[in-house]
Design an enzyme around this catalytic site. Structure first.
Site, mmCIF file in Angstrom:
data_model
loop_
_atom_site.group_PDB
_atom_site.id
_atom_site.type_symbol
_atom_site.label_atom_id
_atom_site.label_comp_id
_atom_site.label_asym_id
_atom_site.label_seq_id
_atom_site.Cartn_x
_atom_site.Cartn_y
_atom_site.Cartn_z
ATOM 1 C CD GLU A 150 -2.772 -1.525 0.270
ATOM 2 O OE1 GLU A 150 -2.825 -0.749 -0.706
ATOM 3 O OE2 GLU A 150 -3.456 -2.560 0.358
ATOM 4 C CG HIS A 174 -4.282 -0.066 5.942
ATOM 5 N ND1 HIS A 174 -5.657 0.001 5.869
ATOM 6 C CD2 HIS A 174 -3.947 -1.268 5.410
ATOM 7 C CE1 HIS A 174 -6.122 -1.106 5.309
ATOM 8 N NE2 HIS A 174 -5.111 -1.896 5.024
ATOM 9 C CG HIS A 176 -6.844 -5.438 7.975
ATOM 10 N ND1 HIS A 176 -6.197 -6.540 7.447
ATOM 11 C CD2 HIS A 176 -6.620 -4.426 7.104
ATOM 12 C CE1 HIS A 176 -5.605 -6.207 6.308
ATOM 13 N NE2 HIS A 176 -5.825 -4.926 6.083
ATOM 14 C CD GLU A 204 -14.903 13.234 24.259
ATOM 15 O OE1 GLU A 204 -13.719 13.354 23.928
ATOM 16 O OE2 GLU A 204 -15.552 14.143 24.826
ATOM 17 C CG HIS A 245 -8.969 -3.814 2.908
ATOM 18 N ND1 HIS A 245 -8.263 -4.083 1.763
ATOM 19 C CD2 HIS A 245 -8.025 -3.681 3.875
ATOM 20 C CE1 HIS A 245 -6.970 -4.136 2.028
ATOM 21 N NE2 HIS A 245 -6.807 -3.884 3.307
HETATM 22 O O1 2HA Z 1 -0.274 -5.122 4.370
HETATM 23 O O2 2HA Z 1 -3.188 -4.633 4.875
HETATM 24 O O3 2HA Z 1 -3.942 -3.783 2.511
HETATM 25 C C1 2HA Z 1 -1.394 -5.892 4.129
HETATM 26 C C2 2HA Z 1 -2.562 -5.031 3.931
HETATM 27 C C3 2HA Z 1 -2.894 -4.677 2.567
HETATM 28 ZN ZN ZN Z 2 -5.119 -3.902 4.430
#
Ligand code: 2HA
Ligand code: ZN
Length: 306
Positions: A150, A174, A176, A204, A245
């Site tokens: 990414e 980023h 998950h 909040e 995702h």
């Molecule tokens: O690095 O999260 O979006 C693995 C991920 C790809």
């Molecule tokens: Zn990811």
């Protein structure tokens, strides 16, 4: 201890033999820790990765992070990164406003869990070329590898956020987070629907993300197309959901990046708890309530969400 010390020489030979027998790089046993690891922003980056793992945001190699170094930090990092730079490699997109800038970034396929344990193998310092089309590795990823898949999204987000915040935004993170991902199966994939649902879970929330939250429809991750869609939304938002995702957070500090990730995941959890009990909650925060929050906390709540 110097290498002229006979005990050290013997220990070093022994370690080489052990390393060969168990099939690992002997440098890992004998090398002194890199001075990079003493730099405060490197330590904070590593700490953020460990916190994300402890919160369950990073199964296997899921998620990634990057940090845009300030000019004075870049000088320190260049001095601390004593290795030969790697070859120039195409980014896969272009970020002309970031030409010559340095980034700390997690490695492709690397596990967030391993960042605090073995940072030199899990993260790297990458330099963008003057044209903003290629990068090279100045330090890290000791056993080989590349920045996260990414990286195009991270860099395009940094380019936009740096511009719209006059350089204040430094961290792109980023992850998950599971309940937010679950919410992308239940709510319409629209900025307004996610903003309203999440704001309404905790008072909040509109203080922490008054600008709302952006949503990218399901797309194949890891390339330029999703990077373009995400960075368009980053013009307006600090947090962008990737349907089915995860979430991208942009912030001025590691604490705030993690704080946003944690708050938004907690809000999704509260939404789930409420809707596990009822389809029709009896009450929530009103439009005038949001306006009052905006007034008292001096944050701008966009009227288009009310
Ligand atoms: O690095 O999260 O979006 C693995 C991920 C790809
Ligand atoms: Zn990811």
């Amino acid at each position: 201890m110097s290498s002229s010390n006979p005990d050290f020489a013997q220990l070093s030979i022994l370690l080489q033999q052990v390393a060969e027998r168990v099939g690992i790089n002997a440098d890992r046993l004998t090398a002194a820790p890199s001075p990079m690891l003493a730099l405060p922003f490197v330590r904070e980056f590593i700490r953020m990765c460990g916190i994300g793992d402890s919160l369950g945001f990073h199964e296997r190699n899921g998620g990634n992070a990057s940090y845009h170094l300030l000019p004075e930090e870049a000088d320190l990092a260049r001095a601390a990164a004593v290795n030969e730079p790697g070859p120039w490699i195409p980014i896969g997109t272009s970020v002309p406003e970031l030409g010559g800038h340095l980034f700390l970034v997690t490695g492709s396929g690397k596990f967030m869990r391993n960042v605090p344990y073995d940072p030199e193998a899990s993260i790297c310092l990458a330099e963008v070329n003057p044209a903003g089309t290629d990068y090279r590795i100045l330090w890290g990823l000791r056993d080989g590898g590349r920045p996260t898949s990414e990286f195009p999204t991270h860099l395009m987000n940094h380019e936009v956020k740096s511009r719209v915040t006059q350089g204040a935004c430094r961290v792109i993170y980023h992850a998950h987070p599971p309940q937010l991902i679950a919410l992308t199966y239940v709510l319409p994939l629209e900025d307004r629907a996610f903003t309203r649902a999440l704001w309404n879970t905790m008072t909040e929330c509109p203080v922490i993300f008054p600008e709302g939250i952006g949503v990218v429809r399901w797309m194949v991750p890891g390339g330029r197309d999703i990077a373009v869609e995400t960075s368009k939304l980053m013009e307006r938002y600090n947090n962008v959901v990737w349907a089915h995702h995860g979430l991208f957070c942009a912030a001025d500090s590691f604490d705030n990046a993690m704080g946003q990730m944690e708050t938004i995941e907690k809000a999704a959890r509260i939404w789930m708890l409420v809707h596990a009990v009822t389809d029709k909650p009896l009450q929530g925060i009103t439009d005038d309530g949001y306006r009052a929050i905006g007034r008292d906390f001096r944050v701008e709540i966009p009227e288009r969400f009310l």
